[in-house]
Write an enzyme that holds these catalytic residues in place. Structure first.
Site, short mmCIF file in Angstrom:
data_model
loop_
_atom_site.label_atom_id
_atom_site.label_comp_id
_atom_site.label_asym_id
_atom_site.label_seq_id
_atom_site.Cartn_x
_atom_site.Cartn_y
_atom_site.Cartn_z
N CYS A 98 4.17 -10.78 3.80
CA CYS A 98 3.51 -9.58 2.51
C CYS A 98 4.65 -9.61 1.33
O CYS A 98 6.02 -9.44 1.69
CB CYS A 98 3.55 -8.19 3.49
SG CYS A 98 4.26 -7.10 2.14
N CYS A 127 6.68 -6.42 1.47
CA CYS A 127 7.50 -6.09 2.21
C CYS A 127 8.67 -7.14 2.02
O CYS A 127 10.23 -7.22 1.91
CB CYS A 127 7.23 -6.81 3.80
SG CYS A 127 6.50 -5.98 4.46
N ASN A 139 -6.69 0.36 -4.62
CA ASN A 139 -7.60 -0.65 -4.77
C ASN A 139 -7.49 -0.53 -2.55
O ASN A 139 -6.84 -1.45 -2.12
CB ASN A 139 -7.44 -1.87 -4.80
CG ASN A 139 -7.37 -1.64 -6.14
OD1 ASN A 139 -8.52 -0.81 -6.48
ND2 ASN A 139 -6.58 -2.16 -6.67
N THR A 142 -5.31 -7.33 -3.47
CA THR A 142 -5.07 -8.52 -3.19
C THR A 142 -4.19 -8.62 -2.41
O THR A 142 -3.46 -9.41 -1.19
CB THR A 142 -4.67 -9.06 -4.39
OG1 THR A 142 -4.00 -7.84 -5.58
CG2 THR A 142 -5.85 -8.89 -5.52
N HIS A 180 -0.84 0.78 -1.14
CA HIS A 180 -0.08 0.94 -2.54
C HIS A 180 -0.90 1.63 -3.04
O HIS A 180 -2.18 1.87 -3.16
CB HIS A 180 0.33 -0.56 -2.88
CG HIS A 180 -0.55 -1.20 -3.24
ND1 HIS A 180 -1.11 -2.12 -2.28
CD2 HIS A 180 -1.03 -1.44 -4.58
CE1 HIS A 180 -1.84 -3.04 -3.12
NE2 HIS A 180 -2.03 -2.54 -3.98
N HIS A 216 -1.78 2.50 -7.09
CA HIS A 216 -1.25 1.85 -8.50
C HIS A 216 -0.78 3.18 -9.13
O HIS A 216 -1.30 4.45 -9.33
CB HIS A 216 -2.17 1.44 -8.84
CG HIS A 216 -2.62 -0.17 -8.43
ND1 HIS A 216 -2.00 -1.62 -9.11
CD2 HIS A 216 -2.92 -0.76 -7.65
CE1 HIS A 216 -2.74 -1.99 -8.44
NE2 HIS A 216 -3.04 -1.40 -7.39
P1 5GP Z 1 -4.37 -4.54 -5.46
O1 5GP Z 1 -4.83 -5.98 -6.34
O2 5GP Z 1 -3.89 -5.25 -3.64
O3 5GP Z 1 -4.47 -3.38 -5.40
O4 5GP Z 1 -2.62 -4.90 -6.99
C1 5GP Z 1 -1.43 -5.88 -5.99
C2 5GP Z 1 -1.09 -5.82 -7.24
O5 5GP Z 1 0.19 -5.55 -6.66
C3 5GP Z 1 -1.32 -6.09 -8.13
O6 5GP Z 1 -1.32 -5.20 -9.53
C4 5GP Z 1 -0.27 -7.24 -8.94
O7 5GP Z 1 0.06 -7.40 -9.23
C5 5GP Z 1 1.06 -7.10 -8.29
N1 5GP Z 1 2.00 -8.28 -7.18
C6 5GP Z 1 1.41 -8.85 -6.41
N2 5GP Z 1 2.45 -9.34 -6.63
C7 5GP Z 1 3.64 -9.12 -6.82
C8 5GP Z 1 4.86 -9.29 -7.13
O8 5GP Z 1 5.14 -10.34 -6.25
N3 5GP Z 1 5.97 -9.04 -7.99
C9 5GP Z 1 5.35 -7.79 -8.58
N4 5GP Z 1 5.72 -6.30 -8.84
N5 5GP Z 1 4.00 -7.18 -8.16
C10 5GP Z 1 3.22 -8.07 -7.48
ZN ZN Z 2 3.88 -5.40 3.58
#
Ligand code: 5GP
Ligand code: ZN
Length: 111
Positions: free
Chosen positions: A4, A7, A86, A94, A99, A101
């Site tokens: 992850c 993590c 999300n 993703t 989490h 935003h």
């Molecule tokens: P989700 O699409 O799961 O709601 O949001 C995941 C978010 O994590 C995305 O906005 C993506 O840009 C961010 N994200 C993915 N990998 C990383 C990373 O390695 N570092 C940071 N700071 N953000 C990440």
């Molecule tokens: Zn995790």
């Protein structure tokens, strides 16, 4: 959880800009910002989806929402902000670690 990204960031195995952290969660800058300010609030505990959270986990989400409101000034959010979770495929989740935003720093598109 080993694979992850959140993590890994928490453990210092991946770089990130951490703006706040305490015993329950951290706030980092999103690597691919969708607004002038795009942060992510991440509970320390690895739980993939909201519907897998415990009552205690849900309490921490509530604590995070309140804490963000107390950090508005230092995070640059005093003109307002949007919180988004999300959940699952249709929402485009993703990273399978719950989490929130945090979007702001400009007038956001209405929906
Ligand atoms: P989700 O699409 O799961 O709601 O949001 C995941 C978010 O994590 C995305 O906005 C993506 O840009 C961010 N994200 C993915 N990998 C990383 C990373 O390695 N570092 C940071 N700071 N953000 C990440
Ligand atoms: Zn995790």
């Amino acid at each position: 959880m080993e694979d992850c990204v959140f993590c890994k960031i928490k453990k210092g195995e991946l770089p990130s800009t951490i703006l706040y952290s305490d015993d329950d969660f951290m706030i980092i800058k999103d690597i691919n910002p969708q607004a002038k300010i795009h942060l992510i609030a991440i509970p320390n505990e690895h739980v993939p989806y909201i519907d897998m959270m415990t009552e205690d986990g849900a309490k921490i989400l509530g604590k995070i929402i309140l804490k963000i409101s107390h950090l508005q000034e230092e995070l640059g959010l005093t003109q307002g902000y949007r919180l988004v979770i999300n959940q699952g495929e249709n929402a485009g989740q993703t990273v399978l670690h719950v989490h929130i935003h945090i979007l702001g720093g400009e007038k956001l598109k209405e929906f």
